[in-house]
Structures are given as C-alpha cells and as structure tokens.
Design a protein around this motif. Structure first.
Motif, PDB file in Angstrom:
ATOM      1  N   LEU A  36       1.024  -0.990  -0.121  1.00  0.00           N
ATOM      2  CA  LEU A  36      -0.038   0.066  -0.047  1.00  0.00           C
ATOM      3  C   LEU A  36       0.847   1.176   0.051  1.00  0.00           C
ATOM      4  O   LEU A  36       0.316   2.334  -0.481  1.00  0.00           O
ATOM      5  N   GLU A  37       2.171   1.216   0.373  1.00  0.00           N
ATOM      6  CA  GLU A  37       2.848   2.363   0.788  1.00  0.00           C
ATOM      7  C   GLU A  37       3.465   2.473  -0.729  1.00  0.00           C
ATOM      8  O   GLU A  37       4.107   3.880  -0.797  1.00  0.00           O
ATOM      9  N   MET A  38       3.394   1.691  -1.680  1.00  0.00           N
ATOM     10  CA  MET A  38       3.925   2.052  -3.103  1.00  0.00           C
ATOM     11  C   MET A  38       2.768   2.986  -3.868  1.00  0.00           C
ATOM     12  O   MET A  38       3.344   3.633  -4.858  1.00  0.00           O
ATOM     13  N   GLN A  39       1.838   2.999  -3.101  1.00  0.00           N
ATOM     14  CA  GLN A  39       0.616   3.876  -3.911  1.00  0.00           C
ATOM     15  C   GLN A  39       0.851   5.470  -3.467  1.00  0.00           C
ATOM     16  O   GLN A  39       1.563   5.857  -2.551  1.00  0.00           O
ATOM     17  N   GLU A  40       0.423   6.404  -4.357  1.00  0.00           N
ATOM     18  CA  GLU A  40       0.587   7.729  -3.932  1.00  0.00           C
ATOM     19  C   GLU A  40      -0.550   8.346  -2.903  1.00  0.00           C
ATOM     20  O   GLU A  40      -1.584   7.927  -3.025  1.00  0.00           O
ATOM     21  N   ASN A  41      -0.037   8.729  -1.877  1.00  0.00           N
ATOM     22  CA  ASN A  41      -0.982   9.101  -0.864  1.00  0.00           C
ATOM     23  C   ASN A  41      -1.793   8.011  -0.289  1.00  0.00           C
ATOM     24  O   ASN A  41      -2.980   7.981  -0.249  1.00  0.00           O
ATOM     25  N   PRO A  42      -1.383   7.255   0.307  1.00  0.00           N
ATOM     26  CA  PRO A  42      -2.190   5.935   0.851  1.00  0.00           C
ATOM     27  C   PRO A  42      -2.980   6.248   2.035  1.00  0.00           C
ATOM     28  O   PRO A  42      -2.652   7.099   2.723  1.00  0.00           O
ATOM     29  N   GLU A  43      -4.257   5.633   1.847  1.00  0.00           N
ATOM     30  CA  GLU A  43      -4.975   5.817   3.214  1.00  0.00           C
ATOM     31  C   GLU A  43      -5.566   4.560   3.661  1.00  0.00           C
ATOM     32  O   GLU A  43      -6.243   3.798   2.784  1.00  0.00           O
ATOM     33  N   TYR A  44      -5.102   4.130   4.766  1.00  0.00           N
ATOM     34  CA  TYR A  44      -5.347   3.054   5.292  1.00  0.00           C
ATOM     35  C   TYR A  44      -5.260   2.750   6.904  1.00  0.00           C
ATOM     36  O   TYR A  44      -4.676   3.728   7.528  1.00  0.00           O
ATOM     37  N   PHE A  45      -5.899   1.876   7.305  1.00  0.00           N
ATOM     38  CA  PHE A  45      -5.719   1.586   8.884  1.00  0.00           C
ATOM     39  C   PHE A  45      -5.960  -0.004   8.958  1.00  0.00           C
ATOM     40  O   PHE A  45      -6.650  -0.716   8.322  1.00  0.00           O
ATOM     41  N   PHE A  46      -5.658  -0.379  10.043  1.00  0.00           N
ATOM     42  CA  PHE A  46      -5.927  -1.795  10.717  1.00  0.00           C
ATOM     43  C   PHE A  46      -6.498  -2.035  11.957  1.00  0.00           C
ATOM     44  O   PHE A  46      -6.280  -0.998  12.727  1.00  0.00           O
ATOM     45  N   ARG A  47      -7.494  -2.897  12.340  1.00  0.00           N
ATOM     46  CA  ARG A  47      -7.658  -3.160  13.620  1.00  0.00           C
ATOM     47  C   ARG A  47      -7.131  -4.711  14.160  1.00  0.00           C
ATOM     48  O   ARG A  47      -7.538  -5.574  13.245  1.00  0.00           O
ATOM     49  N   LYS A  48      -6.558  -4.889  15.114  1.00  0.00           N
ATOM     50  CA  LYS A  48      -6.247  -6.045  15.498  1.00  0.00           C
ATOM     51  C   LYS A  48      -6.872  -6.689  16.857  1.00  0.00           C
ATOM     52  O   LYS A  48      -6.965  -5.622  17.726  1.00  0.00           O
ATOM     53  N   VAL A  75      -6.465  -9.716  12.223  1.00  0.00           N
ATOM     54  CA  VAL A  75      -6.330  -8.162  11.698  1.00  0.00           C
ATOM     55  C   VAL A  75      -7.179  -8.050  10.681  1.00  0.00           C
ATOM     56  O   VAL A  75      -7.236  -8.751   9.627  1.00  0.00           O
ATOM     57  N   TYR A  76      -7.668  -6.951  10.545  1.00  0.00           N
ATOM     58  CA  TYR A  76      -8.713  -6.275   9.695  1.00  0.00           C
ATOM     59  C   TYR A  76      -8.052  -5.193   8.953  1.00  0.00           C
ATOM     60  O   TYR A  76      -7.817  -4.054   9.808  1.00  0.00           O
ATOM     61  N   LEU A  77      -7.787  -5.141   7.982  1.00  0.00           N
ATOM     62  CA  LEU A  77      -6.889  -4.076   7.136  1.00  0.00           C
ATOM     63  C   LEU A  77      -7.777  -3.458   6.066  1.00  0.00           C
ATOM     64  O   LEU A  77      -8.266  -3.994   5.198  1.00  0.00           O
ATOM     65  N   PHE A  78      -7.974  -2.117   6.365  1.00  0.00           N
ATOM     66  CA  PHE A  78      -8.838  -1.194   5.258  1.00  0.00           C
ATOM     67  C   PHE A  78      -8.002  -0.569   4.689  1.00  0.00           C
ATOM     68  O   PHE A  78      -7.145   0.314   5.076  1.00  0.00           O
ATOM     69  N   TRP A  79      -8.266  -0.134   3.334  1.00  0.00           N
ATOM     70  CA  TRP A  79      -7.600   0.908   2.410  1.00  0.00           C
ATOM     71  C   TRP A  79      -8.552   1.257   1.356  1.00  0.00           C
ATOM     72  O   TRP A  79      -9.232   0.666   0.830  1.00  0.00           O
ATOM     73  N   LYS A  80      -8.172   2.771   1.271  1.00  0.00           N
ATOM     74  CA  LYS A  80      -9.191   3.385   0.281  1.00  0.00           C
ATOM     75  C   LYS A  80      -8.724   3.095  -1.301  1.00  0.00           C
ATOM     76  O   LYS A  80      -7.489   3.277  -1.605  1.00  0.00           O
ATOM     77  N   VAL A  81      -9.836   2.829  -2.204  1.00  0.00           N
ATOM     78  CA  VAL A  81      -9.326   2.838  -3.481  1.00  0.00           C
ATOM     79  C   VAL A  81     -10.138   3.712  -4.353  1.00  0.00           C
ATOM     80  O   VAL A  81      -9.441   3.861  -5.402  1.00  0.00           O
ATOM     81  N   GLU A  82     -11.151   4.069  -4.002  1.00  0.00           N
ATOM     82  CA  GLU A  82     -11.948   5.030  -4.732  1.00  0.00           C
ATOM     83  C   GLU A  82     -12.571   5.879  -3.914  1.00  0.00           C
ATOM     84  O   GLU A  82     -12.407   5.707  -2.751  1.00  0.00           O
ATOM     85  N   GLU A  83     -13.284   6.908  -4.402  1.00  0.00           N
ATOM     86  CA  GLU A  83     -13.987   7.957  -3.525  1.00  0.00           C
ATOM     87  C   GLU A  83     -14.978   7.251  -2.562  1.00  0.00           C
ATOM     88  O   GLU A  83     -15.129   7.830  -1.419  1.00  0.00           O
ATOM     89  N   GLU A  84     -15.591   6.527  -3.018  1.00  0.00           N
ATOM     90  CA  GLU A  84     -16.758   5.778  -2.206  1.00  0.00           C
ATOM     91  C   GLU A  84     -16.523   4.315  -2.009  1.00  0.00           C
ATOM     92  O   GLU A  84     -17.342   3.496  -1.631  1.00  0.00           O
ATOM     93  N   ARG A  85     -15.188   3.722  -2.216  1.00  0.00           N
ATOM     94  CA  ARG A  85     -15.037   2.337  -2.014  1.00  0.00           C
ATOM     95  C   ARG A  85     -13.635   2.014  -1.464  1.00  0.00           C
ATOM     96  O   ARG A  85     -12.819   2.880  -1.427  1.00  0.00           O
ATOM     97  N   MET A  86     -13.762   1.128  -0.590  1.00  0.00           N
ATOM     98  CA  MET A  86     -12.621   0.640   0.208  1.00  0.00           C
ATOM     99  C   MET A  86     -12.509  -0.751   0.117  1.00  0.00           C
ATOM    100  O   MET A  86     -13.464  -1.594  -0.437  1.00  0.00           O
ATOM    101  N   MET A  87     -11.271  -1.258   0.442  1.00  0.00           N
ATOM    102  CA  MET A  87     -11.081  -2.749   0.508  1.00  0.00           C
ATOM    103  C   MET A  87     -10.810  -3.135   1.917  1.00  0.00           C
ATOM    104  O   MET A  87     -10.323  -2.561   2.746  1.00  0.00           O
ATOM    105  N   ASP A 191     -18.760   0.626  14.277  1.00  0.00           N
ATOM    106  CA  ASP A 191     -19.156   0.542  12.955  1.00  0.00           C
ATOM    107  C   ASP A 191     -18.419  -0.815  12.204  1.00  0.00           C
ATOM    108  O   ASP A 191     -19.013  -1.591  11.586  1.00  0.00           O
ATOM    109  N   ILE A 192     -17.144  -0.856  12.490  1.00  0.00           N
ATOM    110  CA  ILE A 192     -16.294  -2.031  12.076  1.00  0.00           C
ATOM    111  C   ILE A 192     -16.783  -3.277  12.570  1.00  0.00           C
ATOM    112  O   ILE A 192     -16.952  -4.497  11.750  1.00  0.00           O
ATOM    113  N   SER A 193     -16.990  -3.349  13.919  1.00  0.00           N
ATOM    114  CA  SER A 193     -17.655  -4.706  14.461  1.00  0.00           C
ATOM    115  C   SER A 193     -18.835  -5.213  13.847  1.00  0.00           C
ATOM    116  O   SER A 193     -18.982  -6.562  13.599  1.00  0.00           O
ATOM    117  N   GLU A 194     -19.736  -4.189  13.573  1.00  0.00           N
ATOM    118  CA  GLU A 194     -20.944  -4.548  12.595  1.00  0.00           C
ATOM    119  C   GLU A 194     -20.705  -5.335  11.517  1.00  0.00           C
ATOM    120  O   GLU A 194     -21.380  -6.180  10.858  1.00  0.00           O
TER     121      GLU A 194
END
Length: 209
Positions: A36-48, A75-87, A191-194
């Motif tokens: 993810l760090e290879m992307q330009e301006n990455p936005e991500y977070f995780f929960r363990k 661990v659940y890793l979330f990262w933004k891919v589009e304005e309205e979408r995440m993985m 929100d993430i738990s649900e």
C-alpha cells in the motif's frame, strides 16, 4: 488414554499441522502495508483483535490443521481505493483471506475527512463509582483488547483499548463508560464490528490458501 493420545499425534502428523504466533500475523500485515505504501498518498488503517489465551484451530483448504500458538490474533486491514470504495482484508495466525470491496460508511468517511478528533481520543480505564474495600474477587477483568494503526495522508498514529473499559461488568458502575462510548474511536470500532460480524455470519471471508 495413551493410545488415544498417540492416535491423535499420528493423525496430526499425517494430515499436516501448523502453529503460528503474533509475529507471523504481523509479518503478513506488514507485507500488505508495504504494498500500500507504494501507492500515492495511501490511506489505510487496521484493527487487531485478541483475547489473551484464546486459542483457535482451523481446517485449511488443503485439509491440514492450523492453530494459534498461544493466543489467536485477527487483523482487519482497510484501504481506500476510490472516493466511495474501500477494500478490507483479514489476516490471522493461519494466513490471509481474500480482499473484499466495500462501500465507505459514514463513520469511516468522517474519520478520513477529519482525523484530529480520533487522534485526541483516549479510552479511560475502568473506574468504579465506589471503592470496594473487599474488591479482591469482585472484579472480573477481561483480557480482550483491540489495537489500531492509522496511516492517513502521511500521518501515522496508533490507538488501543481494553474492551473491559467500555463496560459496567464489575460490582460498581464504571464512571468512565459513557465517556469512552462517546469517543470517535469507539464509534468507528462499533461500525467495524458490525461490518465484520455481517461478513463472518454471511461467510464472505475466504482464505487465500
């Protein structure tokens, strides 16, 4: 009894058996974060998520068995891919799961837009409204914890808390419970738990290998 034990050992040996610890899980997450760090301006977070001493065992796609060495970590890793979408991708002691595409919830949008309240949030420890002189044995301390790491527009910060600190599970009411539940961090966590509960119950998490 000895015969049963040896039969179990033989069974495990024949089908294959793996044990992995927290370091194994962290290495998987670190590899994905490096991508993810290879992307330009990455936005991500995780929960363990983990509960000390909780051991889990799984049958892998190839039929082998896998278990956590001492404590099971997910661990659940979330990262933004589009304005309205995440993985979102799940990792645990037994490997990685296939990424899922999800819509960005209002709560996550709020965090991505303004991270400052989240950075300031601190979960206060459980504090009973009264002091019990015979407190020994009355306090049932939970060992389940959650850890977060956020990487948002080159701003990196971490948060963690014990689930027990959000409850009123002791003899006397937790005076910090309402404060803790009002935090942006806890709103995000709920929100993430649900979301995770829905994915688990609907069988949407599939192992990659």
């Amino acid at each position: 009894m000895k015969n049963l034990f040896f039969l179990f050992i033989l069974f495990v040996t024949c089908i294959g058996f793996a044990q992995n610890d927290e370091a194994f899980v962290d290495s998987l997450v670190s590899q994905k974060m490096a991508e993810l760090e290879m992307q330009e301006n990455p936005e991500y977070f995780f929960r363990k998520d983990y509960c000390d001493g909780n051991i889990q065992m799984f049958t892998m796609p190839d039929g082998s068995l896998c278990t956590s060495t001492s404590t099971y970590y997910s661990v659940y890793l979330f990262w933004k891919v589009e304005e309205e979408r995440m993985m979102v991708q799940k990792f645990d002691n037994c490997g990685s799961y296939m990424p899922l595409t999800i819509g960005i919830s209002k709560t996550i949008k709020k965090v991505l837009k303004d991270k400052e309240p989240l950075k300031k949030d601190e979960v206060k420890p459980y504090e009973g409204e009264k002091i019990d002189e015979n407190a020994f044995g009355n306090l049932s301390v939970k060992s389940c914890q959650k850890e977060y790491k956020f990487v948002l527009n080159n701003d990196v910060f971490e948060k963690s808390f014990k689930e027990f600190d959000l409850t009123n599970d002791s003899k006397y009411k937790n005076v910090n419970a309402d404060h803790n539940k009002s935090l942006e961090l806890i709103k995000l966590d709920n929100d993430i738990s649900e979301m995770i509960k829905h994915f688990e119950e609907s069988g949407r998490f599939f192992r990659e290998n």
